[in-house]
Enzyme design. Structure first.
Site, PDB file in Angstrom:
ATOM      1  N   HIS A 136      -3.648  -9.237   3.723  1.00 42.86           N
ATOM      2  CA  HIS A 136      -5.079  -9.329   3.980  1.00 42.86           C
ATOM      3  C   HIS A 136      -5.324 -10.251   5.169  1.00 42.86           C
ATOM      4  O   HIS A 136      -4.725 -11.319   5.265  1.00 42.86           O
ATOM      5  CB  HIS A 136      -5.815  -9.894   2.756  1.00 42.86           C
ATOM      6  CG  HIS A 136      -5.944  -8.916   1.640  1.00 42.86           C
ATOM      7  ND1 HIS A 136      -6.199  -9.301   0.334  1.00 42.86           N
ATOM      8  CD2 HIS A 136      -5.855  -7.562   1.613  1.00 42.86           C
ATOM      9  CE1 HIS A 136      -6.262  -8.231  -0.432  1.00 42.86           C
ATOM     10  NE2 HIS A 136      -6.059  -7.163   0.321  1.00 42.86           N
ATOM     11  N   TYR A 167      -9.660 -10.970  -6.432  1.00 46.45           N
ATOM     12  CA  TYR A 167      -8.716 -10.870  -7.547  1.00 46.45           C
ATOM     13  C   TYR A 167      -8.847 -12.057  -8.494  1.00 46.45           C
ATOM     14  O   TYR A 167      -8.533 -11.948  -9.669  1.00 46.45           O
ATOM     15  CB  TYR A 167      -7.288 -10.790  -7.017  1.00 46.45           C
ATOM     16  CG  TYR A 167      -6.986  -9.510  -6.286  1.00 46.45           C
ATOM     17  CD1 TYR A 167      -6.705  -8.337  -6.969  1.00 46.45           C
ATOM     18  CD2 TYR A 167      -6.999  -9.471  -4.894  1.00 46.45           C
ATOM     19  CE1 TYR A 167      -6.444  -7.160  -6.294  1.00 46.45           C
ATOM     20  CE2 TYR A 167      -6.735  -8.298  -4.211  1.00 46.45           C
ATOM     21  CZ  TYR A 167      -6.464  -7.151  -4.914  1.00 46.45           C
ATOM     22  OH  TYR A 167      -6.210  -5.987  -4.238  1.00 46.45           O
ATOM     23  N   ARG A 189       0.860  -1.179   0.000  1.00 47.73           N
ATOM     24  CA  ARG A 189       0.000   0.000   0.000  1.00 47.73           C
ATOM     25  C   ARG A 189       0.900   1.233   0.000  1.00 47.73           C
ATOM     26  O   ARG A 189       2.028   1.198   0.465  1.00 47.73           O
ATOM     27  CB  ARG A 189      -0.898   0.023   1.232  1.00 47.73           C
ATOM     28  CG  ARG A 189      -1.812  -1.193   1.369  1.00 47.73           C
ATOM     29  CD  ARG A 189      -2.590  -1.113   2.674  1.00 47.73           C
ATOM     30  NE  ARG A 189      -3.509  -2.235   2.849  1.00 47.73           N
ATOM     31  CZ  ARG A 189      -3.205  -3.368   3.483  1.00 47.73           C
ATOM     32  NH1 ARG A 189      -1.988  -3.518   4.011  1.00 47.73           N
ATOM     33  NH2 ARG A 189      -4.089  -4.337   3.610  1.00 47.73           N
ATOM     34  N   HIS A 245      -2.960   2.128  -5.856  1.00 48.55           N
ATOM     35  CA  HIS A 245      -3.648   0.840  -5.747  1.00 48.55           C
ATOM     36  C   HIS A 245      -3.678   0.099  -7.074  1.00 48.55           C
ATOM     37  O   HIS A 245      -3.869  -1.124  -7.092  1.00 48.55           O
ATOM     38  CB  HIS A 245      -5.067   1.048  -5.217  1.00 48.55           C
ATOM     39  CG  HIS A 245      -5.216   0.628  -3.788  1.00 48.55           C
ATOM     40  ND1 HIS A 245      -4.478   1.184  -2.775  1.00 48.55           N
ATOM     41  CD2 HIS A 245      -5.989  -0.330  -3.209  1.00 48.55           C
ATOM     42  CE1 HIS A 245      -4.821   0.614  -1.625  1.00 48.55           C
ATOM     43  NE2 HIS A 245      -5.717  -0.317  -1.863  1.00 48.55           N
ATOM     44  N   ARG A 274      -0.886  -2.216  -6.853  1.00 45.88           N
ATOM     45  CA  ARG A 274      -1.204  -3.282  -5.889  1.00 45.88           C
ATOM     46  C   ARG A 274      -2.158  -4.302  -6.507  1.00 45.88           C
ATOM     47  O   ARG A 274      -1.959  -5.513  -6.390  1.00 45.88           O
ATOM     48  CB  ARG A 274      -1.806  -2.659  -4.630  1.00 45.88           C
ATOM     49  CG  ARG A 274      -2.178  -3.643  -3.525  1.00 45.88           C
ATOM     50  CD  ARG A 274      -2.519  -2.863  -2.259  1.00 45.88           C
ATOM     51  NE  ARG A 274      -3.228  -3.645  -1.274  1.00 45.88           N
ATOM     52  CZ  ARG A 274      -2.655  -4.426  -0.357  1.00 45.88           C
ATOM     53  NH1 ARG A 274      -1.333  -4.547  -0.332  1.00 45.88           N
ATOM     54  NH2 ARG A 274      -3.377  -5.084   0.524  1.00 45.88           N
ATOM     55  N   LYS A 281      -2.224  -2.459   7.963  1.00 45.67           N
ATOM     56  CA  LYS A 281      -3.283  -1.915   8.796  1.00 45.67           C
ATOM     57  C   LYS A 281      -3.194  -2.505  10.204  1.00 45.67           C
ATOM     58  O   LYS A 281      -2.941  -3.692  10.376  1.00 45.67           O
ATOM     59  CB  LYS A 281      -4.650  -2.232   8.179  1.00 45.67           C
ATOM     60  CG  LYS A 281      -4.870  -1.532   6.836  1.00 45.67           C
ATOM     61  CD  LYS A 281      -6.229  -1.842   6.261  1.00 45.67           C
ATOM     62  CE  LYS A 281      -6.452  -1.100   4.944  1.00 45.67           C
ATOM     63  NZ  LYS A 281      -7.771  -1.405   4.348  1.00 45.67           N
TER      64      LYS A 281
END
Length: 310
Positions: A280, A289, A159, A254, A257, A182
């Site tokens: 994730h 994806y 990110r 993004h 990414r 995150k």
């Protein structure tokens, strides 16, 4: 009696100090709740007890009908409002939670945007000189840095916030890098040979010249003033490269990414491996994806199989 603004500030401090949310996350909550406070003021609501379920529903309706925000943004804003009212209930500021039964809007299932390997190569080449050529010794140290940024984003699927937060000691060795995602969740990901060369060129030829313009920083990527590169500046670097490469559409950090994940899956990578690389928490997030790859397979089948045409 404390004002609504003061009570919102208490909630934001709770998020920052007690729950340990990242600064960027708390800042996003602050923006959303500032809009909620403006709405409450417009409705003549000045105390938490005066907020009823219809108030929250009307707020949600007002921002949804404005058309200024996507449905996922509306859902995020409702989540912030719910968190606020739950906090007020927990702290005995109110006797109930008027947001509890308000439903968020249904989110459309949107595929991540990825571009082809060919366009990725055009984008990277437009960002700066190839570290293998003599052009990499050019005096434009910023473009040497820019090349390293794009190479690393595509090589790792990082990110943009993870990239700009990188420090020198996060380069564990030329082949591995440490990223903080995150919730400050740490992961270590491999770095491909193209990105390795670009980073090496940046560290040798570019960063020393840039660092001399500032007070000194441990940041890996720095700006023209010798300070840590901001997310906004990194975003602009990618946008400028897209313009030079004449790649149409909305190209963002993004995009690299999404392209990283899609190209890995198209190359046969296991979805759980891609999940780990992207950071994730759930494989379900990564599996979107695979839809991109399935669409590509359908297109090939439709144009190639003799019994696919109608």
């Amino acid at each position: 009696m404390k004002s609504l603004a003061q009570l919102v500030d208490e909630y934001l401090r709770h998020l920052s100090i007690e729950r340990g949310l990242a600064k960027n996350t708390v800042a996003a909550y602050r923006r959303d709740l500032t809009g909620y406070l403006r709405f409450l003021e417009s409705q003549g609501v000045s105390t938490p007890a005066a907020v009823i379920e219809k108030t929250v529903e009307d707020y949600l309706k007002s921002i949804a009908e404005s058309g200024a925000l996507a449905s996922n943004s509306v859902a995020r804003m409702l989540a912030g409002v719910r968190g606020l009212h739950k906090f007020w209930l927990f702290e005995s500021i109110t006797d109930g939670d008027p947001s509890a039964r308000v439903n968020p809007p249904k989110l459309p299932r949107r595929l991540p945007k990825a571009i082809s390997v060919f366009d990725i190569e055009k984008l990277i080449e437009a960002s700066g000189p190839d570290p293998e050529t003599s052009d990499a010794t050019a005096t434009d140290v910023a473009r040497v840095r820019n090349r390293a940024i794009l190479e690393l984003l595509y090589a790792t699927g990082a990110r943009i916030s993870e990239l700009t937060a990188l420090n020198l000691d996060d380069l564990l060795d030329p082949t591995m890098i440490r990223l903080f995602g995150k919730g400050s969740k740490e992961r270590v990901v491999p770095v491909g040979s193209f990105a390795q060369r670009a980073i090496s060129a940046y560290l040798v030829r570019s960063r020393p010249a840039l660092i001399g313009k500032g007070p000194g920083t441990a940041a890996l990527f720095i700006n023209q003033r010798g300070s840590r590169l901001s997310r906004q500046s990194a975003w602009q670097i990618i946008s400028d490269a897209a313009d030079v490469a004449n790649i149409l559409g909305d190209i963002s950090p993004h995009t690299l990414r999404h392209s990283f994940a899609t190209h890995l899956l198209e190359g046969g990578a296991d979805v759980r491996v891609v999940q780990e690389l992207l950071g994730h928490s759930s494989v379900a997030t990564t599996q979107i994806y695979t839809l991109v790859t399935v669409d590509a397979l359908r297109e090939v089948y439709a144009t190639s199989h003799p019994r696919a045409r109608r």
